[in-house]
Design an enzyme around this catalytic site. Structure first.
Site, PDB file in Angstrom:
ATOM      1  CE1 TYR A   1      -3.460   2.715   0.213  1.00 42.46           C
ATOM      2  CE2 TYR A   1      -2.455   3.335   2.302  1.00 42.46           C
ATOM      3  CZ  TYR A   1      -3.329   3.603   1.270  1.00 42.46           C
ATOM      4  OH  TYR A   1      -4.080   4.752   1.289  1.00 42.46           O
TER       5      TYR A   1
ATOM      6  NE  ARG B   1      -3.045   7.305  -4.238  1.00 45.52           N
ATOM      7  CZ  ARG B   1      -4.000   6.894  -3.419  1.00 45.52           C
ATOM      8  NH1 ARG B   1      -5.211   6.641  -3.905  1.00 45.52           N
ATOM      9  NH2 ARG B   1      -3.766   6.710  -2.142  1.00 45.52           N
TER      10      ARG B   1
ATOM     11  CE1 TYR C   1      -5.139  10.303   7.193  1.00 47.09           C
ATOM     12  CE2 TYR C   1      -4.439   8.460   5.836  1.00 47.09           C
ATOM     13  CZ  TYR C   1      -5.427   9.122   6.523  1.00 47.09           C
ATOM     14  OH  TYR C   1      -6.688   8.604   6.551  1.00 47.09           O
TER      15      TYR C   1
ATOM     16  NE  ARG D   1     -10.152  11.756   4.944  1.00 48.49           N
ATOM     17  CZ  ARG D   1      -9.404  10.725   5.301  1.00 48.49           C
ATOM     18  NH1 ARG D   1      -9.672   9.508   4.855  1.00 48.49           N
ATOM     19  NH2 ARG D   1      -8.366  10.908   6.085  1.00 48.49           N
TER      20      ARG D   1
ATOM     21  CD  GLU E   1     -11.551   1.645   3.046  1.00 55.75           C
ATOM     22  OE1 GLU E   1     -10.536   1.405   3.729  1.00 55.75           O
ATOM     23  OE2 GLU E   1     -11.515   1.871   1.833  1.00 55.75           O
TER      24      GLU E   1
END
Ligand code: 3EB
Length: 308
Positions: A128, A135, A186, A199, A298
């Site tokens: 991840y 990305r 983050y 979000r 999730e």
């Protein structure tokens, strides 16, 4: 509800007054569904419609479709190690953003990412984190805002990336969650480059609108809460979804998906969904690994105008 309608979730993108045409289909029966038992009165596929006409598009290695208002492109690429994953994620995201601009769909509005063995690898080698790194490198050259997304696992060794982008005729607004630090801010403890997504993303055109919620989990500020406790994670996730929904209180949940890490927790998950998400009766339940090993569940989906 008619049984025929329950096999498919239909999502309608805002746009021109033309009749809706199918733009993208997600076939859950082919991608890790927990078979019939996993469905909470939900659907085996999710179909995204846009005002038509729609035509198929191939922009190698991507395939998809376009309408006057939207472009959908997706690809699945074999990828087994973290370093390749970082490079491939960068190349594919650069290509997707490039195609969107070149073809006049200048506003990316949502990405879906399925990352092979998402939690494999120690520390910053984790798949991840490598995906996020690549990305982020692709978005380094991107002047626009980052859209909604979900980042979940795949078990077939394939990196799946899909993009939905809109023409300038569609009004697009991106939103953050007041309960959470923006993912793109983050701190470094979660990886060398932070996740590139908003979000939620709101689309409108004339009097039509659709609100896309990113994958939402039991994260407050930037920390995972309720490690190992599915029920408490579901309750926290509901609070996070409520905070996003409060931005557009007139909208109601449409197609929703719930990703559950451990199939053995299916009954507990269903009980929690019934208890805390009673206004989302048609939620699709899928087994998937998630981007943090301490996340058990999730939820993502769309909110739309109530039917009446
Ligand atoms: C989170 O809030 C949970 O990397 O594209 C949610 C949605 C998550 C999208 C992504 C990751 C992504 O950080 C994980």
């Amino acid at each position: 509800m008619l049984p025929a309608l329950m096999n498919s979730t239909n999502i309608h993108l805002p746009g021109s007054a033309e009749a809706p045409a199918p733009l993208a289909t997600f076939d859950f029966s082919r991608r890790g569904t927990l078979h019939g038992m996993a469905h909470l009165g939900g659907a085996k596929e999710e179909i995204w419609f846009a005002p038509g006409p729609a035509e198929a598009v191939t922009l190698a290695p991507f395939e998809g479709a376009q309408t006057p208002d939207y472009l959908f492109l997706a690809t699945s690429e074999p990828c087994s190690d973290g370093g390749t994953l970082r490079k491939l994620s960068k190349v594919l995201y650069q290509a997707l953003l490039g195609h969107a601009m070149t073809h006049g769909y200048t506003q990316p509005v949502r990405f879906w990412n399925n990352i092979p063995d998402i939690n494999r690898g120690a520390g910053d080698q984790e798949h991840y984190r490598q995906f996020c790194w690549g990305r982020a490198e692709a978005f380094d050259g991107w002047p626009g805002p980052m859209p909604a997304a979900s980042g979940t696992g795949s078990q077939d060794g394939l990196l799946y990336i899909a993009m939905l982008a809109a023409s300038p005729r569609i009004q697009v607004r991106h939103h953050e969650n007041p309960r959470q630090v923006s993912a793109f801010k983050y701190p470094k403890e979660y990886g060398p480059r932070s996740p590139s997504f908003a979000r939620a993303t709101h689309l409108s055109s004339g009097n039509q609108e659709l609100y896309l919620l990113s994958g939402t989990a039991s994260i407050v500020e930037h920390r995972t809460l309720h490690e190992g406790r599915l029920d408490a994670q579901l309750r926290e996730t509901r609070k996070n979804i409520r905070a996003l929904r409060d931005i557009y209180p007139q909208l109601v949940p449409g197609g929703m998906r719930c990703y559950l890490r451990y199939p053995a927790q299916l009954a507990d998950c269903q009980a929690g969904l019934h208890a805390y998400f009673e206004d989302m009766p048609d939620m699709v339940l899928l087994q998937s690994d998630l981007c943090r090993t301490d996340l058990l569940v999730e939820i993502e989906g769309v909110c739309e105008r109530p039917l009446y």
